[in-house]
Design a protein around this motif. Structure first.
Motif, PDB file in Angstrom:
ATOM      1  N   GLN B  40       0.844  -1.201   0.000  1.00 20.31           N
ATOM      2  CA  GLN B  40       0.000   0.000   0.000  1.00 20.31           C
ATOM      3  C   GLN B  40       0.877   1.247   0.000  1.00 20.31           C
ATOM      4  O   GLN B  40       0.611   2.223  -0.692  1.00 20.31           O
ATOM      5  CB  GLN B  40      -0.855   0.016   1.261  1.00 20.31           C
ATOM      6  N   HIS B  41       1.913   1.180   0.783  1.00 23.38           N
ATOM      7  CA  HIS B  41       2.838   2.303   0.872  1.00 23.38           C
ATOM      8  C   HIS B  41       3.558   2.508  -0.476  1.00 23.38           C
ATOM      9  O   HIS B  41       3.684   3.623  -0.965  1.00 23.38           O
ATOM     10  CB  HIS B  41       3.828   2.024   2.008  1.00 23.38           C
ATOM     11  N   ALA B  42       3.980   1.387  -1.088  1.00 24.68           N
ATOM     12  CA  ALA B  42       4.660   1.480  -2.387  1.00 24.68           C
ATOM     13  C   ALA B  42       3.724   2.093  -3.432  1.00 24.68           C
ATOM     14  O   ALA B  42       4.108   2.994  -4.178  1.00 24.68           O
ATOM     15  CB  ALA B  42       5.127   0.095  -2.839  1.00 24.68           C
ATOM     16  N   SER B  44       1.306   4.068  -2.922  1.00 19.83           N
ATOM     17  CA  SER B  44       1.123   5.489  -2.607  1.00 19.83           C
ATOM     18  C   SER B  44       2.285   6.311  -3.151  1.00 19.83           C
ATOM     19  O   SER B  44       2.091   7.433  -3.625  1.00 19.83           O
ATOM     20  CB  SER B  44       1.035   5.710  -1.097  1.00 19.83           C
ATOM     21  N   GLU B  45       3.494   5.756  -3.074  1.00 24.52           N
ATOM     22  CA  GLU B  45       4.651   6.498  -3.572  1.00 24.52           C
ATOM     23  C   GLU B  45       4.530   6.741  -5.069  1.00 24.52           C
ATOM     24  O   GLU B  45       4.789   7.844  -5.543  1.00 24.52           O
ATOM     25  CB  GLU B  45       5.954   5.736  -3.295  1.00 24.52           C
ATOM     26  N   ILE B  46       4.120   5.733  -5.815  1.00 19.86           N
ATOM     27  CA  ILE B  46       4.114   5.947  -7.271  1.00 19.86           C
ATOM     28  C   ILE B  46       2.856   6.683  -7.741  1.00 19.86           C
ATOM     29  O   ILE B  46       2.930   7.491  -8.647  1.00 19.86           O
ATOM     30  CB  ILE B  46       4.380   4.661  -8.091  1.00 19.86           C
ATOM     31  N   ALA B 131       3.246  14.934   6.720  1.00 17.74           N
ATOM     32  CA  ALA B 131       2.487  13.866   7.392  1.00 17.74           C
ATOM     33  C   ALA B 131       3.123  12.515   7.113  1.00 17.74           C
ATOM     34  O   ALA B 131       3.213  11.656   7.996  1.00 17.74           O
ATOM     35  CB  ALA B 131       1.031  13.885   6.920  1.00 17.74           C
ATOM     36  N   ALA B 132       3.601  12.331   5.877  1.00 19.26           N
ATOM     37  CA  ALA B 132       4.238  11.062   5.525  1.00 19.26           C
ATOM     38  C   ALA B 132       5.480  10.846   6.388  1.00 19.26           C
ATOM     39  O   ALA B 132       5.711   9.754   6.914  1.00 19.26           O
ATOM     40  CB  ALA B 132       4.605  11.043   4.037  1.00 19.26           C
ATOM     41  N   ILE B 133       6.260  11.899   6.571  1.00 22.92           N
ATOM     42  CA  ILE B 133       7.483  11.777   7.384  1.00 22.92           C
ATOM     43  C   ILE B 133       7.123  11.412   8.817  1.00 22.92           C
ATOM     44  O   ILE B 133       7.740  10.540   9.443  1.00 22.92           O
ATOM     45  CB  ILE B 133       8.292  13.098   7.342  1.00 22.92           C
ATOM     46  N   ASN B 135       4.674   9.769   9.822  1.00 24.79           N
ATOM     47  CA  ASN B 135       4.288   8.355   9.791  1.00 24.79           C
ATOM     48  C   ASN B 135       5.495   7.442   9.669  1.00 24.79           C
ATOM     49  O   ASN B 135       5.531   6.347  10.222  1.00 24.79           O
ATOM     50  CB  ASN B 135       3.445   8.114   8.525  1.00 24.79           C
ATOM     51  N   GLN B 136       6.464   7.892   8.865  1.00 23.61           N
ATOM     52  CA  GLN B 136       7.537   7.000   8.432  1.00 23.61           C
ATOM     53  C   GLN B 136       8.721   6.949   9.373  1.00 23.61           C
ATOM     54  O   GLN B 136       9.387   5.919   9.464  1.00 23.61           O
ATOM     55  CB  GLN B 136       7.993   7.414   7.029  1.00 23.61           C
ATOM     56  N   VAL B 137       8.987   8.038  10.076  1.00 30.82           N
ATOM     57  CA  VAL B 137      10.164   8.031  10.956  1.00 30.82           C
ATOM     58  C   VAL B 137      10.105   6.877  11.962  1.00 30.82           C
ATOM     59  O   VAL B 137      11.071   6.128  12.108  1.00 30.82           O
ATOM     60  CB  VAL B 137      10.363   9.403  11.638  1.00 30.82           C
ATOM     61  N   GLU B 157      15.640  10.833   2.346  1.00 31.06           N
ATOM     62  CA  GLU B 157      15.350  11.608   1.141  1.00 31.06           C
ATOM     63  C   GLU B 157      14.157  12.533   1.319  1.00 31.06           C
ATOM     64  O   GLU B 157      14.034  13.530   0.630  1.00 31.06           O
ATOM     65  CB  GLU B 157      15.104  10.642  -0.036  1.00 31.06           C
ATOM     66  N   GLU B 158      13.259  12.162   2.250  1.00 31.04           N
ATOM     67  CA  GLU B 158      12.019  12.927   2.393  1.00 31.04           C
ATOM     68  C   GLU B 158      12.236  14.344   2.927  1.00 31.04           C
ATOM     69  O   GLU B 158      11.437  15.223   2.664  1.00 31.04           O
ATOM     70  CB  GLU B 158      11.038  12.211   3.338  1.00 31.04           C
ATOM     71  N   SER B 159      13.294  14.547   3.697  1.00 29.72           N
ATOM     72  CA  SER B 159      13.330  15.810   4.431  1.00 29.72           C
ATOM     73  C   SER B 159      13.426  17.004   3.480  1.00 29.72           C
ATOM     74  O   SER B 159      12.880  18.062   3.765  1.00 29.72           O
ATOM     75  CB  SER B 159      14.424  15.810   5.483  1.00 29.72           C
TER      76      SER B 159
HETATM   77 FE   FE2 Z   1       6.152   8.083   1.377  1.00 31.87          FE
END
Ligand code: FE2
Ligand code: FE2
Ligand code: FE2
Lengths: 88, 314
Positions: B40-42, B44-46, B131-133, B135-137, B157-159
């Motif tokens: 689901q996350h993958a 969302s990225e694409i 919001a993604a960050i 969630n992801q950290v 890479e997100e920052s």
């Molecule tokens: Fe993401």
């Protein structure tokens, strides 16, 4: 599927960075460059076809590494020397 | 070992915060939950590349265009890292794509909203990537090794994604009246969907207990949402923009901001496929996949030829 290994700078080991799909080694190399070194993460890339990697079985871990378990004399700290001994 | 002792061993690895690796025994539910969450996350990225891709050709300067292009390129990479992590669990890439293209798998519903103005590029970077960050950290410490390692790479890479978005918002907020209005309008439209990104409230999220137990979720939806509100409200002050929530109020006792009720009907409606852009996103994605077929075929044919030539030369 290919596994990508990257040397981050001269003098260091290649380290597993991730995987990707590619038609052959050359394409795997190009894709690895594009995906895994966009920020100068590396100075050298290895790509290896995933099917060529043979991994040890985690369930055998205890018997696999057990022989090394009781050989603490392989470590320098096993030996008690007088404090006067320097540079050793 | 019996299944029972396999389970005990697995539980003890989880309890001791030791990573689970692809070849380790794992309960079926753990594997299934991971495949769902990671894919689901993958996806969302694409899919997340599409709303921003919409503005690459219209970025207001060469610098902005280079930045946006680099960001969207990163998102493609994030998709790849995550698909690869999912593949270590024994599911194929083709199967994952198929789930996405047939609508069987979901992606973050935020990407079903349209990007109407340039300010949306600012709001997305600031809020959606923000919001993604958030969630992801915590997922950088997830129990499944390949997933956690992919997340470390993603987070690094997100920052810049969030910072470039905030910079766009800052420029617009300090610009002309029209620009400031544009920034506020984008903020108004993206604020609530961003809060929805953390998922349904804990009380209605039955999987959370297991996921927290398995360390594939380290904080609950509501905890993450609150954290996001607390930091983002302060950032909005720096922009001089007002948060589109009349119930927003600092709660001295809790040490957190109280905020208004989220429109969960809207959320579920978008999840069910009725958001403003669901159809368009999926169609664009499917078309890209179909239009790219000749490239994949050509790559395989080229590789075969190269191999043949090499064999002949040898
Ligand atoms: Fe993401
Ligand atoms: Fe991303
Ligand atoms: Fe991002």
């Amino acid at each position: 599927m290919w596994e990508v290994f990257i040397r981050s700078k001269a003098g260091l080991d290649h380290k597993h960075a991730g995987s990707l799909h590619a038609a052959d080694a050359q394409m795997a190399m190009e894709n690895a460059r594009d995906v895994y070194t966009r920020r100068m993460e590396g100075v050298s890339i290895w790509v290896v076809e995933s099917s060529h990697i043979h991994a040890s079985d985690p369930d055998q871990a205890s018997s696999m590494y057990d022989p090394a378990n009781d050989k603490i004399y392989r470590h320098p700290t096993f030996y008690n020397l007088p404090d006067e001994v320097k540079y050793m | 070992m019996t299944v029972h002792s396999f389970q005990e061993h697995f539980d003890s690895l989880i309890d001791r915060e030791i990573a689970i690796e692809p070849k380790d025994w794992m309960p079926d539910d753990y594997r299934k939950t991971l495949i769902r969450q990671i894919s689901q996350h993958a996806h969302s990225e694409i899919i997340g590349m599409l709303p921003e891709g919409n503005w690459i050709t219209r970025a207001p300067s060469l610098r902005r265009k280079a930045v946006l292009l680099a960001k969207v390129q990163d998102e493609a990479g994030h998709g790849l890292y995550l698909y690869s992590a999912a593949e270590t669990l024994g599911v194929s890439r083709d199967e994952l794509y198929n789930q996405l293209h047939t609508g069987k798998a979901k992606y973050s519903s935020i990407f079903n909203y349209p990007t109407l103005t340039w300010a949306d590029m600012g709001a997305i970077g600031w809020l959606v990537d923000g919001a993604a960050i958030m969630n992801q950290v915590p997922l950088c410490r997830a129990s499944y090794g390949p997933y956690a390692r992919a997340m470390v790479r993603v987070c690094k890479e997100e920052s810049f994604h969030q910072r470039q978005g905030f910079e766009i918002m800052l420029n617009l907020s300090n610009g002309t009246d029209v620009q400031k209005k544009m920034a506020q309008d984008a903020f108004n439209r993206w604020w609530w969907p961003s809060l929805m990104m953390f998922g349904p409230p804990d009380a209605e999220s039955p999987n959370t207990v297991n996921s927290v137990r398995w360390r594939i979720k380290r904080l609950t939806n509501d905890e993450l949402r609150q954290k996001f509100v607390d930091v983002t409200v302060e950032q909005a002050k720096i922009l001089g923009l007002s948060v589109p929530d009349k119930d927003l109020k600092w709660n001295e006792e809790r040490g957190h901001y109280d905020f208004g009720v989220i429109n969960w009907d809207e959320f579920w409606n978008v999840v069910m496929g009725n958001g403003p852009c669901n159809k368009q996103r999926l169609e664009t994605r499917k078309k890209a996949w179909e239009d790219g077929k000749w490239v994949r075929d050509a790559a395989m044919a080229h590789a075969a030829k190269r191999k043949e030539r090499k064999a002949k030369a040898a």
